[in-house]
Design an enzyme around this catalytic site. Structure first.
Site, PDB file in Angstrom:
ATOM      1  N   HIS A 158       0.828  -1.209   0.000  1.00  0.00           N
ATOM      2  CA  HIS A 158       0.000   0.000   0.000  1.00  0.00           C
ATOM      3  C   HIS A 158       0.862   1.260   0.000  1.00  0.00           C
ATOM      4  CE1 HIS A 158      -3.677  -2.346   0.804  1.00  0.00           C
ATOM      5  NE2 HIS A 158      -2.918  -3.060   1.610  1.00  0.00           N
ATOM      6  N   ASN A 216      -9.878  -3.464   1.947  1.00  0.00           N
ATOM      7  CA  ASN A 216      -9.567  -3.406   0.526  1.00  0.00           C
ATOM      8  C   ASN A 216     -10.852  -3.203  -0.264  1.00  0.00           C
ATOM      9  OD1 ASN A 216      -6.722  -3.840   0.609  1.00  0.00           O
ATOM     10  ND2 ASN A 216      -7.040  -6.029   0.908  1.00  0.00           N
ATOM     11  N   TYR A 254       0.364  -4.259  11.805  1.00  0.00           N
ATOM     12  CA  TYR A 254       0.124  -2.904  11.331  1.00  0.00           C
ATOM     13  C   TYR A 254       0.686  -1.831  12.261  1.00  0.00           C
ATOM     14  CZ  TYR A 254      -2.316  -3.946   7.042  1.00  0.00           C
ATOM     15  OH  TYR A 254      -2.591  -4.327   5.753  1.00  0.00           O
TER      16      TYR A 254
END
Length: 477
Positions: free
Chosen positions: A53, A126, A336
């Protein structure tokens, strides 16, 4: 009167065009502190790009509740119809680097941050309801297979199809990726999904499982392959430009948030693992329920500060929203925020775009680039006798019953990786099937016949016609 240029320390600058030198032809003096600061800062302007990303665009907006779902969740964001909550949404491509084209065939990231009164809520999803993997242990290997060859430095379809020949769990996502939806026409004309299974908890401390769907109110539009290739060369920032300019024109894009709900009992009795990220819940059994409208209506003022430094994590959930046994979700809960601590620093959540709009009371102190008063004079340990913040058991989630042996269980054993991909294929029109199989065959034409055959056998198990068309387009029996 124009403002005076200064150094970062606020010292006025008398000259910004010529370095301090010993004579017109002489060497540069080390005492030219403005030159030194300018070069040193320039050398450090780039932070590590995201591993995935990397390239993205973002905008601010508001979420408005249109339907009552308080029977499922006590989250304050949903407390009443008409309630508005500020939000920030970052779109992205996945596999490409920061300089890649917006129109490449790739999933698109849909990372949403709600600035709720109970802290930030991040839905990091997504534009697809499923993913290539169901186990986080395989995620690094999958991403490596999509990246550049370690010897040549360029992308090689052999690596991609070699990996997929041994990973049939990816077939559902592959079918979406190589379909028309694999190249959205910008970011406004695609859906977003939380993808994972999450949980809602209501004011009676009852839990249900939930999936989040953001349906584009602009409709779905995709780019033909030829047009996408053309734009990659003429306007590689096409999707970001389209989003920014639409908001500047006040053509504010909107998405309708809908949810699917499954009870704990239904999950226990369901015919497949409802926490498997490679599968969808059938809408006929778990229909979409309307929740609210997300509108993007304000562009960032500075791309780096607000888009590049925006950081998301599915671990950020407010009271009334929780996690699930989804293995990929469990892995992302660590991965993350850890990635952001590496990329931006341990205090990344104090950056303006990431800072909650609600009060923050923690004992975290120090670390690189602390952006506030660092807690002032208040001490940083708990329990304490000086009246510092304390735990509040009213926010405790209900217990989740778990059972089974602690082991490295094979998630592929007796798992059907083919039916849902086949069902999706059979839903397509003849023209869509033709484009899908042509797209797949096009990427497989340079790999060995043996590797072609291994992958075609997977597609045939989804649907004989699916694999047969790809084989025919590759000239195989």
């Amino acid at each position: 009167m124009k403002k005076t240029l200064t150094t970062s320390a606020g010292i006025p600058i008398s000259e910004n065009q010529h370095s301090l030198t010993s004579g017109p032809r002489g060497p540069v003096a080390l005492q030219d502190y403005h030159l030194i600061e300018k070069l040193a800062h320039f050398n450090r302007e780039r932070i590590p790009e995201r591993v995935v990303h990397a390239k993205g665009s973002g905008a601010y907006g508001t979420f408005t509740v249109t339907h009552d779902i308080t029977r499922f969740t006590k989250a304050a964001i949903f407390s009443k119809i008409g309630k508005k909550t500020e939000a920030f949404l970052r779109f992205s491509t996945v596999a490409g680097e920061k300089g890649s084209a917006d129109t490449e065939r790739d999933p698109r990231g849909f990372a949403l941050k709600f600035y709720t009164e109970e802290g930030n809520w991040d839905i990091v999803g997504n534009n697809t309801p499923v993913f290539f993997e169901r186990d986080p242990l395989k995620f690094p290997d999958f991403i490596h297979s999509q990246k550049r060859d370690p010897q040549t430095g360029y992308k090689n379809p052999v690596r991609m199809w070699d990996y997929w020949s041994k990973a049939p769990e990816a077939l559902h996502q592959i079918t979406i990726l190589f379909s028309d939806r694999g190249i959205p026409d910008g970011y406004r004309f695609m859906n977003g999904y939380g993808s994972h299974t999450f949980s809602f908890i209501n004011d009676k401390n009852e839990r249900v499982w939930v999936k989040f769907h953001f349906k584009s109110m602009q409709g779905i539009k995709n780019l033909p392959v030829a047009k996408a290739v053309e734009l990659a060369g003429t306007d590689p920032d096409y999707a970001g430009r389209d989003l920014f300019e639409a908001i500047e024109r006040k053509e504010f894009p909107r998405w309708a948030l809908k949810v699917q709900i499954m009870t704990e009992r239904q999950a226990e009795q369901f015919r497949f693992d409802p926490f498997d990220l490679t599968k969808v819940w059938p809408h006929s059994e778990f229909p979409l329920l309307d929740v609210g409208i997300l509108e993007l209506n304000r562009n960032p003022e500075n791309y780096f500060a607000e888009v590049e430094q925006a950081a998301f994590s599915p671990s950020n959930v407010p009271p009334g929203v929780g996690f699930s046994p989804d293995k990929m979700l469990q892995g992302r809960l660590f991965a993350y925020p850890d990635a952001q601590r590496y990329r931006l620093g341990v205090n990344y959540q104090y950056l303006p775009v990431n800072r909650p709009h609600s009060e923050v009371n923690s004992y975290h102190r120090d670390g690189s680039m602390r952006f506030d008063g660092n807690g002032g004079r208040q001490d940083n340990y708990e329990p304490n006798g000086f009246g510092g913040p304390v735990q509040n058991e009213s926010f405790k989630d209900p217990a989740l019953n778990l059972s089974g042996t602690l082991d490295r269980h094979d998630s592929h054993k007796d798992n059907d990786d083919f039916t849902q991909a086949g069902n999706l294929y059979r839903m397509l029109s003849e023209e869509e099937k033709d484009r899908l199989t042509s797209n797949i065959a096009g990427t497989m034409k340079t790999i060995s016949e043996d590797l072609q055959t291994k992958n075609i056998e997977h597609f045939k198990r989804c649907d004989p016609d699916y694999g047969g068309r790809i084989a025919a387009k590759l000239g195989l029996d």
